[in-house]
Design a protein around this motif. Structure first.
Motif, PDB file in Angstrom:
ATOM      1  N   ARG A  41       4.735  12.129   5.814  1.00  0.00           N
ATOM      2  CA  ARG A  41       4.206  10.930   6.722  1.00  0.00           C
ATOM      3  C   ARG A  41       2.872  10.793   7.075  1.00  0.00           C
ATOM      4  N   MET A  42       2.330  12.115   7.314  1.00  0.00           N
ATOM      5  CA  MET A  42       1.029  12.369   7.460  1.00  0.00           C
ATOM      6  C   MET A  42      -0.143  11.795   6.522  1.00  0.00           C
ATOM      7  N   VAL A  73      12.861  12.530   2.026  1.00  0.00           N
ATOM      8  CA  VAL A  73      12.605  14.010   2.063  1.00  0.00           C
ATOM      9  C   VAL A  73      13.132  14.361   3.565  1.00  0.00           C
ATOM     10  N   ARG A  74      13.900  15.002   4.214  1.00  0.00           N
ATOM     11  CA  ARG A  74      14.199  15.108   5.515  1.00  0.00           C
ATOM     12  C   ARG A  74      12.972  15.875   6.087  1.00  0.00           C
ATOM     13  N   SER A  75      12.656  15.317   7.313  1.00  0.00           N
ATOM     14  CA  SER A  75      11.408  15.944   8.027  1.00  0.00           C
ATOM     15  C   SER A  75      10.069  16.259   7.289  1.00  0.00           C
ATOM     16  N   ILE A  76       9.913  15.384   6.080  1.00  0.00           N
ATOM     17  CA  ILE A  76       8.706  15.596   5.504  1.00  0.00           C
ATOM     18  C   ILE A  76       8.081  14.251   5.185  1.00  0.00           C
ATOM     19  N   GLY A  77       8.872  13.557   4.416  1.00  0.00           N
ATOM     20  CA  GLY A  77       8.362  12.234   3.892  1.00  0.00           C
ATOM     21  C   GLY A  77       9.174  11.510   2.835  1.00  0.00           C
ATOM     22  N   ASN A 111       7.161   6.047  15.032  1.00  0.00           N
ATOM     23  CA  ASN A 111       7.833   5.793  13.800  1.00  0.00           C
ATOM     24  C   ASN A 111       7.568   4.661  13.122  1.00  0.00           C
ATOM     25  N   PHE A 112       6.147   4.336  13.232  1.00  0.00           N
ATOM     26  CA  PHE A 112       5.782   2.851  12.468  1.00  0.00           C
ATOM     27  C   PHE A 112       5.819   3.052  10.944  1.00  0.00           C
ATOM     28  N   VAL A 113       5.433   4.494  10.402  1.00  0.00           N
ATOM     29  CA  VAL A 113       5.536   4.698   8.983  1.00  0.00           C
ATOM     30  C   VAL A 113       7.022   4.438   8.517  1.00  0.00           C
ATOM     31  N   ASP A 114       8.009   4.961   9.189  1.00  0.00           N
ATOM     32  CA  ASP A 114       9.343   4.854   8.546  1.00  0.00           C
ATOM     33  C   ASP A 114       9.773   3.444   8.579  1.00  0.00           C
ATOM     34  N   GLU A 120       0.705  -1.304   0.044  1.00  0.00           N
ATOM     35  CA  GLU A 120       0.103  -0.013   0.073  1.00  0.00           C
ATOM     36  C   GLU A 120       1.063   1.314  -0.090  1.00  0.00           C
ATOM     37  N   ILE A 121       1.888   1.108   0.611  1.00  0.00           N
ATOM     38  CA  ILE A 121       2.866   2.465   0.639  1.00  0.00           C
ATOM     39  C   ILE A 121       3.436   2.621  -0.622  1.00  0.00           C
ATOM     40  N   PHE A 122       4.082   1.563  -1.215  1.00  0.00           N
ATOM     41  CA  PHE A 122       4.652   1.505  -2.359  1.00  0.00           C
ATOM     42  C   PHE A 122       3.666   2.010  -3.442  1.00  0.00           C
ATOM     43  N   ASN A 123       2.355   1.576  -3.583  1.00  0.00           N
ATOM     44  CA  ASN A 123       1.295   1.936  -4.393  1.00  0.00           C
ATOM     45  C   ASN A 123       1.066   3.113  -4.291  1.00  0.00           C
TER      46      ASN A 123
END
Length: 225
Positions: free
Chosen positions: A172-173, A216-220, A191-194, A157-160
């Motif tokens: 990340r949000m 992208v640092r501090s963003i996503g 940090n579960f997204v990371d 789902e993340i890759f998609n």
């Protein structure tokens, strides 16, 4: 992708929920116009399946509220027993992406959702080739040549989502919202997204260099092509 079902006929809503959940969607419900407007105010959705005849108002009002919010691109499919052509025209004129009269086939609903996704992201079919990785939106698979990657549901789902939004920075949000659902029900500070992204990148990088998968640092994150 996450879906909001706005439908007061609970048996139909639960039937759609089960079907779409089995297809990999994250599903939320709103039984009334008021609760639908509250959810739309808080969350972004990939799809809103909108009934017109709600117990506390008209679904057209929900559509109007949605379209009044700046920079929203939630796809809306109107689901209703109303057969009048004027209602169909009104829904499309006010910004709905499609109109499906009841009763309808769940397979047809899914096909229309895939068609909207293709139009929205300018795809000719349900496959996207990104740096020789082939992502199949419909079958929910990622392959490289003859090798199919063993991705978890969340990794796919993340890759998609990143591939469909290629060349754009995805926060990340936004990933949390579109992959996990209601942002009020998850801990966005964790940090579960990371962790999931790290595991995904590891599986991709085991096959070929992925310098196009940017943090992208501090963003996503951003996938460049």
């Amino acid at each position: 992708m996450n879906v909001l079902i706005v439908e007061d006929e609970k048996s139909l809503a639960l039937e759609m929920d089960e079907f779409l959940s089995n297809e990999g969607f994250i599903v939320e419900h709103a039984w009334k116009k008021s609760s639908a407007e509250e959810k739309i105010f808080v969350n972004n959705y990939d799809f809103i399946l909108l009934d017109l005849g709600l117990p506390d108002g008209d679904g057209f009002e929900v559509l109007k509220q949605l379209k009044a919010i700046k920079d929203r691109d939630d796809a809306v499919i109107i689901l209703t027993a109303r057969s009048a052509v004027d209602d169909r025209i009104k829904g499309l004129d006010e910004g709905a992406d499609d109109y499906l009269p009841k009763p309808f086939s769940l397979n047809e609903l899914l096909a229309r959702m895939h068609a909207i996704t293709r139009r929205k992201h300018k795809l000719e079919k349900n496959e996207v080739n990104i740096h020789n990785f082939l992502l199949n939106i419909q079958n929910r698979t990622v392959s490289f040549g003859e090798e199919r990657l063993n991705l978890t549901k969340k990794e796919f789902e993340i890759f998609n989502y990143l591939v469909l939004n290629k060349n754009r920075v995805v926060s990340r949000m936004s990933l949390t919202e579109h992959v996990w659902g209601d942002i009020l029900e998850v801990n966005s500070d964790s940090n579960f997204v990371d962790v999931h992204v790290k595991n995904l990148r590891k599986k991709l990088a085991a096959i070929t260099p992925i310098d196009w998968f940017e943090t992208v640092r501090s963003i996503g994150y951003r996938i460049n092509c």
